[in-house]
Design a protein around this motif. Structure first.
Motif, PDB file in Angstrom:
ATOM      1  N   ALA A   1      -8.093  -4.536   2.022  1.00  0.00           N
ATOM      2  CA  ALA A   1      -6.849  -4.045   1.424  1.00  0.00           C
ATOM      3  C   ALA A   1      -7.104  -3.490   0.026  1.00  0.00           C
ATOM      4  CB  ALA A   1      -5.814  -5.160   1.378  1.00  0.00           C
ATOM      5  N   ARG A   2      -7.985  -4.140  -0.723  1.00  0.00           N
ATOM      6  CA  ARG A   2      -8.307  -3.642  -2.063  1.00  0.00           C
ATOM      7  C   ARG A   2      -8.993  -2.277  -1.978  1.00  0.00           C
ATOM      8  NH1 ARG A   2      -9.913  -9.109  -2.611  1.00  0.00           N
ATOM      9  NH2 ARG A   2     -12.139  -8.599  -2.799  1.00  0.00           N
ATOM     10  N   ASP A   3      -9.883  -2.124  -0.995  1.00  0.00           N
ATOM     11  CA  ASP A   3     -10.546  -0.834  -0.816  1.00  0.00           C
ATOM     12  C   ASP A   3      -9.535   0.257  -0.471  1.00  0.00           C
ATOM     13  OD1 ASP A   3     -12.981  -2.007  -1.341  1.00  0.00           O
ATOM     14  OD2 ASP A   3     -13.557  -2.194   0.773  1.00  0.00           O
ATOM     15  N   LYS A   4      -8.554  -0.087   0.356  1.00  0.00           N
ATOM     16  CA  LYS A   4      -7.496   0.863   0.703  1.00  0.00           C
ATOM     17  C   LYS A   4      -6.719   1.284  -0.541  1.00  0.00           C
ATOM     18  CE  LYS A   4      -7.080   1.961   5.122  1.00  0.00           C
ATOM     19  NZ  LYS A   4      -6.990   3.379   5.558  1.00  0.00           N
ATOM     20  N   ALA A   5      -6.395   0.315  -1.389  1.00  0.00           N
ATOM     21  CA  ALA A   5      -5.650   0.621  -2.613  1.00  0.00           C
ATOM     22  C   ALA A   5      -6.426   1.598  -3.489  1.00  0.00           C
ATOM     23  CB  ALA A   5      -5.350  -0.666  -3.372  1.00  0.00           C
TER      24      ALA A   5
ATOM     25  N   LEU B   1       0.815  -1.211   0.000  1.00  0.00           N
ATOM     26  CA  LEU B   1       0.000   0.000   0.000  1.00  0.00           C
ATOM     27  C   LEU B   1       0.852   1.266   0.000  1.00  0.00           C
ATOM     28  CD1 LEU B   1      -2.892  -1.147   2.336  1.00  0.00           C
ATOM     29  CD2 LEU B   1      -3.035  -0.675  -0.115  1.00  0.00           C
ATOM     30  N   LEU B   2       2.012   1.236   0.634  1.00  0.00           N
ATOM     31  CA  LEU B   2       2.922   2.381   0.499  1.00  0.00           C
ATOM     32  C   LEU B   2       3.396   2.510  -0.950  1.00  0.00           C
ATOM     33  CD1 LEU B   2       5.208   2.350   3.680  1.00  0.00           C
ATOM     34  CD2 LEU B   2       3.233   3.810   3.205  1.00  0.00           C
ATOM     35  N   LEU B   3       3.641   1.383  -1.605  1.00  0.00           N
ATOM     36  CA  LEU B   3       4.054   1.418  -3.011  1.00  0.00           C
ATOM     37  C   LEU B   3       2.932   1.914  -3.911  1.00  0.00           C
ATOM     38  CD1 LEU B   3       6.099  -1.889  -3.019  1.00  0.00           C
ATOM     39  CD2 LEU B   3       7.023   0.391  -3.451  1.00  0.00           C
ATOM     40  N   VAL B   4       1.680   1.585  -3.558  1.00  0.00           N
ATOM     41  CA  VAL B   4       0.549   2.156  -4.292  1.00  0.00           C
ATOM     42  C   VAL B   4       0.590   3.676  -4.198  1.00  0.00           C
ATOM     43  CG1 VAL B   4      -1.965   2.407  -4.345  1.00  0.00           C
ATOM     44  CG2 VAL B   4      -0.942   0.140  -4.066  1.00  0.00           C
ATOM     45  N   GLN B   5       0.774   4.200  -2.991  1.00  0.00           N
ATOM     46  CA  GLN B   5       0.827   5.650  -2.808  1.00  0.00           C
ATOM     47  C   GLN B   5       1.948   6.269  -3.637  1.00  0.00           C
ATOM     48  OE1 GLN B   5       0.909   6.666   1.402  1.00  0.00           O
ATOM     49  NE2 GLN B   5      -0.618   5.111   1.888  1.00  0.00           N
ATOM     50  N   LEU B   6       3.105   5.653  -3.618  1.00  0.00           N
ATOM     51  CA  LEU B   6       4.257   6.192  -4.346  1.00  0.00           C
ATOM     52  C   LEU B   6       4.054   6.124  -5.860  1.00  0.00           C
ATOM     53  CD1 LEU B   6       7.049   4.614  -2.127  1.00  0.00           C
ATOM     54  CD2 LEU B   6       6.684   7.073  -2.457  1.00  0.00           C
ATOM     55  N   ALA B   7       3.536   4.997  -6.337  1.00  0.00           N
ATOM     56  CA  ALA B   7       3.351   4.826  -7.776  1.00  0.00           C
ATOM     57  C   ALA B   7       2.270   5.766  -8.309  1.00  0.00           C
ATOM     58  CB  ALA B   7       3.000   3.376  -8.087  1.00  0.00           C
ATOM     59  N   VAL B   8       1.173   5.921  -7.556  1.00  0.00           N
ATOM     60  CA  VAL B   8       0.131   6.868  -7.947  1.00  0.00           C
ATOM     61  C   VAL B   8       0.705   8.284  -7.983  1.00  0.00           C
ATOM     62  CG1 VAL B   8      -2.032   7.958  -7.205  1.00  0.00           C
ATOM     63  CG2 VAL B   8      -1.818   5.461  -7.178  1.00  0.00           C
ATOM     64  N   GLY B   9       1.508   8.608  -6.974  1.00  0.00           N
ATOM     65  CA  GLY B   9       2.132   9.926  -6.925  1.00  0.00           C
ATOM     66  C   GLY B   9       3.083  10.182  -8.072  1.00  0.00           C
ATOM     67  N   ALA B  10       3.649   9.104  -8.631  1.00  0.00           N
ATOM     68  CA  ALA B  10       4.560   9.235  -9.765  1.00  0.00           C
ATOM     69  C   ALA B  10       3.813   9.352 -11.090  1.00  0.00           C
ATOM     70  CB  ALA B  10       5.512   8.041  -9.816  1.00  0.00           C
ATOM     71  N   GLY B  11       2.484   9.247 -11.051  1.00  0.00           N
ATOM     72  CA  GLY B  11       1.686   9.388 -12.257  1.00  0.00           C
ATOM     73  C   GLY B  11       1.423   8.099 -12.999  1.00  0.00           C
ATOM     74  N   ALA B  12       1.608   6.963 -12.350  1.00  0.00           N
ATOM     75  CA  ALA B  12       1.374   5.664 -12.987  1.00  0.00           C
ATOM     76  C   ALA B  12      -0.089   5.258 -12.862  1.00  0.00           C
ATOM     77  CB  ALA B  12       2.264   4.598 -12.362  1.00  0.00           C
ATOM     78  N   ASN B  13      -0.516   4.367 -13.750  1.00  0.00           N
ATOM     79  CA  ASN B  13      -1.811   3.695 -13.632  1.00  0.00           C
ATOM     80  C   ASN B  13      -1.585   2.424 -12.824  1.00  0.00           C
ATOM     81  OD1 ASN B  13      -3.010   5.571 -15.546  1.00  0.00           O
ATOM     82  ND2 ASN B  13      -1.877   4.444 -17.121  1.00  0.00           N
ATOM     83  N   VAL B  14      -2.142   2.355 -11.644  1.00  0.00           N
ATOM     84  CA  VAL B  14      -1.788   1.304 -10.697  1.00  0.00           C
ATOM     85  C   VAL B  14      -2.901   0.264 -10.610  1.00  0.00           C
ATOM     86  CG1 VAL B  14      -1.121   0.789  -8.321  1.00  0.00           C
ATOM     87  CG2 VAL B  14      -0.376   2.928  -9.397  1.00  0.00           C
TER      88      VAL B  14
ATOM     89  N   GLU C   1      -8.681   3.686  -2.428  1.00  0.00           N
ATOM     90  CA  GLU C   1      -8.679   4.951  -1.683  1.00  0.00           C
ATOM     91  C   GLU C   1      -7.413   5.747  -1.974  1.00  0.00           C
ATOM     92  OE1 GLU C   1      -7.990   6.129   2.976  1.00  0.00           O
ATOM     93  OE2 GLU C   1      -9.334   4.436   2.562  1.00  0.00           O
ATOM     94  N   PHE C   2      -6.293   5.035  -2.146  1.00  0.00           N
ATOM     95  CA  PHE C   2      -5.013   5.694  -2.401  1.00  0.00           C
ATOM     96  C   PHE C   2      -4.784   6.013  -3.875  1.00  0.00           C
ATOM     97  CE2 PHE C   2      -3.400   3.247   1.539  1.00  0.00           C
ATOM     98  CZ  PHE C   2      -3.845   4.251   2.379  1.00  0.00           C
ATOM     99  N   GLY C   3      -5.765   5.699  -4.733  1.00  0.00           N
ATOM    100  CA  GLY C   3      -5.667   6.124  -6.116  1.00  0.00           C
ATOM    101  C   GLY C   3      -5.436   5.046  -7.140  1.00  0.00           C
TER     102      GLY C   3
END
Length: 334
Positions: free
Chosen positions: A186-190, A164-177, A192-194
């Motif tokens: 956990a899926r709902d959290k992902a 989930l931290l990697l989801v946050q970082l990858a979304v922040g980098a402009g990727a389609n995650v 939520e993080f974009g």
């Protein structure tokens, strides 16, 4: 601070007692008193405030053939933070009272010593906030090795703390995650993080194919495997694009693995083992994690869901093993 100063003056003259959790047998933890060691010339003595409970330590608690009991006092706590109590005679750059994240294997105890080169100052902005630096540093190092670019399709297999931290970082980098995880929470959290996609792993092959379809049949330029399980390697192999990078972030510690080498060959992929072992790399990752937290790129507290006392180390590991709804990661407060 008066207590810290008094302790710092007292330690060179006499040993004092502390509490330490001891894993004495599979799924059996006791809290016992042990002496506090004085720091060596190059070390810091740290009053531990908290320590994350890591999924990679589950085998030590569960009992595997390679584990010898009892574990050392405070082991396997390797994600601690706390305050400096005393500095060794050759230490520069630190002073008593400063808050730090640091590297050790014995963080389930009131006090611990570490080489000063393996500690990182925590800024005032993080005062009072839990900060398992080693785990956060792992996420930052994995992200660096993944080399994620804006516009890429990135699949992450596993949505625990690291995932989930990697989801946050990858979304922040402009990727389609795109995320695959066993648990709905956990899926709902992902999402939520974009994340744009969050699917279950029960039908891992079918859902991997769905993610490839979402990329117009190309596959994902980056796939990060975070579970340490065989099926996750198989899933990652199905989703990886030609010339993509498959990043292995999960700790595979329960036996040999098989891979579809024909697919790996045919797609000309890079396979990156993103486990850092050099302490200086961990420290680099912790520093990057502090900057990412202060800059809002990651929110560790959003995935630190459960707090336990030192007497509840057993409970913390049990909950990590069971992963009930609402649980992502626990930490021990001292």
């Amino acid at each position: 601070m008066q207590l810290l100063d008094a302790l710092a003056r007292k330690l060179p003259e006499q040993q004092m007692q502390q509490r330490a959790a001891i894993v004495g047998a599979p799924a059996t933890v006791s809290v016992e008193e042990r002496e506090i060691a004085a720091p060596k010339a190059n070390e810091l003595l740290i009053k531990v405030e908290g320590c994350g409970v890591c999924a990679s330590s589950l085998p030590d608690w569960q009992g595997r053939e390679w584990t010898k009991y009892p574990l050392p006092p405070g082991n396997p706590g390797h994600e601690p933070w706390g305050r400096v109590v005393e500095c060794g005679s050759e230490v520069g750059g630190f002073k008593p009272g400063q808050r730090v994240a640091f590297l050790t294997e014995n963080g389930f105890a009131d006090y611990d010593c570490t080489d000063a080169s393996q500690a990182v100052l925590l800024p005032d902005e993080l005062e009072g906030r839990p900060f398992p630096g080693e785990a956060i540093g792992c996420a930052m190092n994995i992200f660096r090795r993944a080399d994620i670019q804006a516009g890429q399709d990135v699949a992450i297999v596993g949505a625990g703390f690291l995932g989930l931290l990697l989801v946050q970082l990858a979304v922040g980098a402009g990727a389609n995650v795109h995320v695959l995880s066993r648990r709905q929470f956990a899926r709902d959290k992902a999402l939520e993080f974009g994340a744009t996609t969050a699917l279950d792993t029960e039908d891992w092959w079918g859902n991997a194919c769905k993610i490839v379809e979402k990329t117009n049949g190309v596959g994902c330029q980056r796939v990060i495997e975070v579970t340490g399980l065989q099926f996750a390697l198989d899933t990652a192999t199905e989703m990886i694009a030609e010339y993509g990078k498959l990043i292995i972030a999960g700790f595979h510690q329960d036996g040999l693995r098989q891979v579809n080498m024909q697919t790996w060959n045919w797609r000309a992929i890079d396979v990156i083992n993103a486990h850092e072992r050099a302490p200086e790399r961990y420290v680099e990752g912790m520093r990057a994690g502090i900057k990412a937290t202060l800059g809002g790129r990651i929110s560790p507290e959003s995935v630190l869901t459960h707090k336990f006392s030192l007497a509840e180390v057993d409970k913390a590991f049990s909950m990590m093993e069971e992963r009930p709804d609402g649980f992502i990661k626990g930490w021990i407060e001292l």
